[in-house]
Design an enzyme around this catalytic site. Structure first.
Site, mmCIF file in Angstrom:
data_model
loop_
_atom_site.group_PDB
_atom_site.id
_atom_site.type_symbol
_atom_site.label_atom_id
_atom_site.label_comp_id
_atom_site.label_asym_id
_atom_site.label_seq_id
_atom_site.Cartn_x
_atom_site.Cartn_y
_atom_site.Cartn_z
ATOM 1 N N ASP A 26 0.530 -1.034 0.082
ATOM 2 C CA ASP A 26 0.218 0.153 0.351
ATOM 3 C C ASP A 26 0.816 0.835 0.209
ATOM 4 O O ASP A 26 1.873 1.077 0.710
ATOM 5 C CB ASP A 26 -0.879 0.164 0.766
ATOM 6 C CG ASP A 26 -1.752 1.102 1.137
ATOM 7 O OD1 ASP A 26 -1.932 1.481 -0.308
ATOM 8 O OD2 ASP A 26 -2.134 1.187 1.901
ATOM 9 N N SER A 72 -10.373 -6.985 -4.401
ATOM 10 C CA SER A 72 -11.623 -7.406 -5.469
ATOM 11 C C SER A 72 -12.452 -5.559 -5.028
ATOM 12 O O SER A 72 -13.834 -5.267 -5.616
ATOM 13 C CB SER A 72 -13.157 -8.062 -4.605
ATOM 14 O OG SER A 72 -12.929 -7.997 -3.415
ATOM 15 N N ASN A 74 -10.961 -2.982 -5.451
ATOM 16 C CA ASN A 74 -10.480 -1.909 -6.494
ATOM 17 C C ASN A 74 -10.520 -1.380 -7.591
ATOM 18 O O ASN A 74 -10.477 -0.167 -8.496
ATOM 19 C CB ASN A 74 -8.846 -1.710 -6.847
ATOM 20 C CG ASN A 74 -8.182 -2.141 -5.113
ATOM 21 O OD1 ASN A 74 -7.273 -3.541 -4.996
ATOM 22 N ND2 ASN A 74 -8.173 -1.239 -4.194
ATOM 23 N N GLU A 213 1.481 -13.177 11.952
ATOM 24 C CA GLU A 213 1.850 -12.255 13.317
ATOM 25 C C GLU A 213 1.628 -10.798 12.142
ATOM 26 O O GLU A 213 1.521 -11.589 10.809
ATOM 27 C CB GLU A 213 3.147 -12.628 12.957
ATOM 28 C CG GLU A 213 3.739 -13.387 14.394
ATOM 29 C CD GLU A 213 3.102 -13.360 15.490
ATOM 30 O OE1 GLU A 213 2.717 -12.188 15.957
ATOM 31 O OE2 GLU A 213 2.993 -14.415 16.604
HETATM 32 C C1 IPE Z 1 -4.884 -2.340 -0.470
HETATM 33 O O1 IPE Z 1 -4.896 -1.520 -0.282
HETATM 34 C C2 IPE Z 1 -5.592 -3.627 -1.490
HETATM 35 C C3 IPE Z 1 -4.405 -3.405 -2.105
HETATM 36 C C4 IPE Z 1 -2.544 -3.227 -1.611
HETATM 37 C C5 IPE Z 1 -4.081 -4.364 -3.633
HETATM 38 P P1 IPE Z 1 -6.426 -0.382 -0.719
HETATM 39 O O2 IPE Z 1 -5.198 1.334 -1.138
HETATM 40 O O3 IPE Z 1 -6.925 -0.974 -1.721
HETATM 41 O O4 IPE Z 1 -7.157 -0.430 0.839
HETATM 42 P P2 IPE Z 1 -8.101 0.477 1.129
HETATM 43 O O5 IPE Z 1 -8.968 0.917 0.354
HETATM 44 O O6 IPE Z 1 -6.851 1.591 1.854
HETATM 45 O O7 IPE Z 1 -8.789 -0.206 2.777
HETATM 46 C C1 IPE Z 2 -1.482 0.289 -3.227
HETATM 47 O O1 IPE Z 2 -1.122 2.185 -3.841
HETATM 48 C C2 IPE Z 2 -1.981 -0.611 -5.187
HETATM 49 C C3 IPE Z 2 -2.956 -0.688 -5.332
HETATM 50 C C4 IPE Z 2 -3.913 -0.849 -3.763
HETATM 51 C C5 IPE Z 2 -3.194 -1.403 -6.452
HETATM 52 P P1 IPE Z 2 -2.724 2.909 -3.257
HETATM 53 O O2 IPE Z 2 -3.325 3.461 -4.802
HETATM 54 O O3 IPE Z 2 -3.388 1.678 -2.791
HETATM 55 O O4 IPE Z 2 -2.324 4.094 -3.011
HETATM 56 P P2 IPE Z 2 -2.677 4.998 -2.153
HETATM 57 O O5 IPE Z 2 -3.269 4.285 -0.339
HETATM 58 O O6 IPE Z 2 -3.678 5.087 -2.263
HETATM 59 O O7 IPE Z 2 -1.392 5.847 -1.781
HETATM 60 MG MG MG Z 3 -4.094 1.881 -0.626
#
Ligand code: IPE
Ligand code: IPE
Ligand code: MG
Length: 246
Positions: A26, A72, A74, A213
């Protein structure tokens, strides 16, 4: 006197003791924002981190590294971002499959990837088939993955088997459910890492995380590297895992 078998050091467990690490990758968007770049630049840098960390996982003796690449949920993102992410995933598999194969890696995809665009499904299936006979570590990419969806799909398959008379209801136990999950043939999850400072699971490996963990770091995913993985494994090594016992 019986001779003591010498330990086979080539197969000795790594000192950190972890077999399966999963990472919620993330922070790509925030990494880009900090640099006044478009979000896609963060995702591109995220792919570089995937390459670094996949190599590090092999060097550190992990049996399995599972990476959460697209949830799912995203699909709620703007269509342009979804299509950028799918394009990067497609390009990643195409460009890196030779190296994975040469290193004996087994590439796996978990999640409902069959619902993706047909040519991407075909690419995923051929990459998995090509590396299926390898004996090295598993790199599992969670794509269109949601733990609740995974459990729903497992429940539907179990219900089908009961309806056909292949399975009795009282035989549905933990092992039967485990065996229907996308992770059925992967080692048990030891360590679940999330980058970017968020402390939630976002529908990732809810069943498998029962006794994993948890390790949270503020580092944004594009900054993650071998050193950061080693730090997470060091922290894991110091944990006292009791599994409900003493
Ligand atoms: C979780 O990250 C999904 C992936 C890393 C693929 P998100 O950025 O989508 O999660 P939320 O929306 O902050 O919970
Ligand atoms: C994780 O990075 C990648 C995916 C969830 C596909 P993010 O796109 O969620 O990045 P932030 O959370 O907006 O910084
Ligand atoms: Mg994110």
């Amino acid at each position: 006197m019986a001779t003591q078998a010498k330990p086979d050091l080539t197969r000795a467990a790594p000192a950190h003791g972890a077999r399966h690490v999963a990472i919620i990758m993330d922070g790509n968007g925030r990494w880009a924002k900090k640099r006044l770049l478009p979000r896609i630049a963060g995702h591109r840098a995220g792919v570089e981190a995937v390459r670094r960390v996949a190599r590090a996982a092999q060097d550190m003796g992990l049996e399995c590294l599972t990476l959460y690449a697209f949830s799912s949920e995203n699909w709620k993102r703007p269509a342009t971002e979804v299509s950028d992410l799918m394009g990067l995933l497609r390009h990643f598999i195409q460009s890196d499959i030779d190296e994975f194969h040469a290193n004996g890696v087994r590439l796996r995809v978990i999640g409902n990837y069959r619902a993706l665009e047909p040519s991407l499904v075909q690419l995923i299936e051929s990459a998995m088939a090509r590396t299926a006979g390898n004996t090295g570590p598993v790199i599992a990419i969670a794509l269109n993955y949601g733990a609740q969806d995974e459990m729903v799909r497992a429940a539907q398959r179990l219900a089908d088997r009961v309806a056909k008379g292949d399975l009795a209801t009282h035989d549905i136990g933990i092992a039967a459910i485990d065996a229907e999950l996308d992770t059925a043939d992967l080692p048990p999850l030891d360590l679940l890492v999330r980058t970017s400072g968020e402390q939630r699971l976002s529908n990732f490996m809810l069943w498998q995380a029962a006794y994993a963990e948890l390790y949270f770091t503020d580092m944004l995913w594009p900054d993650f590297d071998a050193h950061a993985l080693a730090q997470a494994l060091d922290a894991f090594r110091l944990r006292d895992r009791r599994f409900g016992g003493l």
